[in-house]
Motif scaffolding. Structure first.
Motif, PDB file in Angstrom:
ATOM      1  N   ALA A 120       0.839  -1.206   0.000  1.00  0.00           N
ATOM      2  CA  ALA A 120       0.000   0.000   0.000  1.00  0.00           C
ATOM      3  C   ALA A 120       0.872   1.253   0.000  1.00  0.00           C
ATOM      4  O   ALA A 120       0.580   2.216  -0.728  1.00  0.00           O
ATOM      5  N   GLU A 121       1.926   1.236   0.799  1.00  0.00           N
ATOM      6  CA  GLU A 121       2.873   2.353   0.835  1.00  0.00           C
ATOM      7  C   GLU A 121       3.442   2.618  -0.551  1.00  0.00           C
ATOM      8  O   GLU A 121       3.475   3.746  -1.028  1.00  0.00           O
ATOM      9  N   ARG A 122       3.914   1.540  -1.193  1.00  0.00           N
ATOM     10  CA  ARG A 122       4.530   1.679  -2.509  1.00  0.00           C
ATOM     11  C   ARG A 122       3.547   2.276  -3.503  1.00  0.00           C
ATOM     12  O   ARG A 122       3.863   3.232  -4.219  1.00  0.00           O
ATOM     13  N   ASP A 123       2.340   1.730  -3.542  1.00  0.00           N
ATOM     14  CA  ASP A 123       1.357   2.191  -4.519  1.00  0.00           C
ATOM     15  C   ASP A 123       0.942   3.639  -4.263  1.00  0.00           C
ATOM     16  O   ASP A 123       0.885   4.454  -5.193  1.00  0.00           O
ATOM     17  N   LEU A 124       0.651   3.952  -3.005  1.00  0.00           N
ATOM     18  CA  LEU A 124       0.159   5.296  -2.686  1.00  0.00           C
ATOM     19  C   LEU A 124       1.242   6.351  -2.848  1.00  0.00           C
ATOM     20  O   LEU A 124       0.969   7.468  -3.293  1.00  0.00           O
ATOM     21  N   THR A 125       2.481   6.011  -2.499  1.00  0.00           N
ATOM     22  CA  THR A 125       3.548   6.999  -2.659  1.00  0.00           C
ATOM     23  C   THR A 125       3.899   7.199  -4.128  1.00  0.00           C
ATOM     24  O   THR A 125       4.257   8.309  -4.537  1.00  0.00           O
ATOM     25  N   GLU A 126       3.777   6.157  -4.940  1.00  0.00           N
ATOM     26  CA  GLU A 126       4.009   6.327  -6.379  1.00  0.00           C
ATOM     27  C   GLU A 126       2.963   7.255  -6.986  1.00  0.00           C
ATOM     28  O   GLU A 126       3.287   8.119  -7.800  1.00  0.00           O
ATOM     29  N   ILE A 127       1.721   7.082  -6.582  1.00  0.00           N
ATOM     30  CA  ILE A 127       0.650   7.963  -7.065  1.00  0.00           C
ATOM     31  C   ILE A 127       0.898   9.395  -6.606  1.00  0.00           C
ATOM     32  O   ILE A 127       0.780  10.348  -7.385  1.00  0.00           O
ATOM     33  N   ALA A 128       1.256   9.548  -5.333  1.00  0.00           N
ATOM     34  CA  ALA A 128       1.505  10.885  -4.784  1.00  0.00           C
ATOM     35  C   ALA A 128       2.681  11.555  -5.481  1.00  0.00           C
ATOM     36  O   ALA A 128       2.639  12.754  -5.800  1.00  0.00           O
ATOM     37  N   ALA A 129       3.743  10.778  -5.754  1.00  0.00           N
ATOM     38  CA  ALA A 129       4.937  11.351  -6.372  1.00  0.00           C
ATOM     39  C   ALA A 129       4.626  11.922  -7.756  1.00  0.00           C
ATOM     40  O   ALA A 129       5.211  12.932  -8.163  1.00  0.00           O
ATOM     41  N   GLU A 130       3.698  11.293  -8.460  1.00  0.00           N
ATOM     42  CA  GLU A 130       3.347  11.768  -9.801  1.00  0.00           C
ATOM     43  C   GLU A 130       2.702  13.150  -9.774  1.00  0.00           C
ATOM     44  O   GLU A 130       2.722  13.867 -10.781  1.00  0.00           O
TER      45      GLU A 130
END
Length: 199
Positions: free
Chosen positions: A34-44
């Motif tokens: 969940a961390e990986r997915d949500l932070t990737e979305i946020a980083a974009e």
């Protein structure tokens, strides 16, 4: 003992080493995903930022990356932590030590106008030292790499972290504790690319 070696961690659910999170996930693997997915979305959604680069910006980046997961996103940790044999900066020294590193970065004009070889050496030391400060309870690496993206792009070079192996990053971070930046140099030799075209 949790993975950071601090015993019962107030950031974790009682009796576990799983960080208390807004999603109420109590499985370590699920939380990591969940961390990986949500932070990737946020980083974009985070746009490039020009100087000044300071501790306030680092906290803001951490908050934006992790605000959907942790209530303490963007806040310096309040406990001392270690990982394996690596002890990070004690909590009450995080702010002054981080601010000192950012002041040094400013004196060096944000590493602008350096040839690539010198940029690699300078940013490797800055990144290694700031990682040892480890300002946040979790998410230091992702936040630090995003900040380094800004610094490298502002210095006029492309950056791509995909060639960097996670084991190399881990060893580079460990070695930086004793001011051995050779592995961190390798990290940036891999991820700093060609000069950006002048606009």
């Amino acid at each position: 003992m949790d993975k950071y070696g601090v015993g019962q961690d107030p950031y974790c659910y009682p009796g576990t080493d799983i960080l208390i999170n807004k999603l109420n996930i109590k499985n370590d693997t699920s939380l990591e995903l969940a961390e990986r997915d949500l932070t990737e979305i946020a980083a974009e959604s985070i746009d490039f930022s020009a100087p000044p680069y300071d501790f306030s910006l680092l906290k803001s980046l951490h908050q934006r990356l992790f605000e959907d997961i942790y209530t303490w996103a963007g806040e310096p940790r309040t406990i001392d932590i270690s990982k394996g044999d690596t002890r990070f900066c004690v909590a009450n020294r995080i702010v002054p030590e981080a601010q000192k590193l950012f002041r040094q970065l400013e004196v060096k004009h944000w590493l602008m106008d350096l040839p690539k070889e010198d940029l690699i050496i300078e940013i490797a030391e800055f990144c290694g030292d700031l990682n040892v400060v480890h300002p946040f309870r979790e998410g230091n690496g992702r936040t630090l790499r995003l900040l380094c993206d800004f610094i490298v792009i502002n210095a006029g070079f492309e950056v791509d972290w995909s060639p960097v192996d996670s084991n190399l990053w881990m060893q580079a971070s460990i070695d930086a504790v004793i001011c051995d930046y050779r592995k961190m140099n390798q990290v940036f030799e891999l991820c700093i690319g060609d000069s950006l075209p002048n606009e």
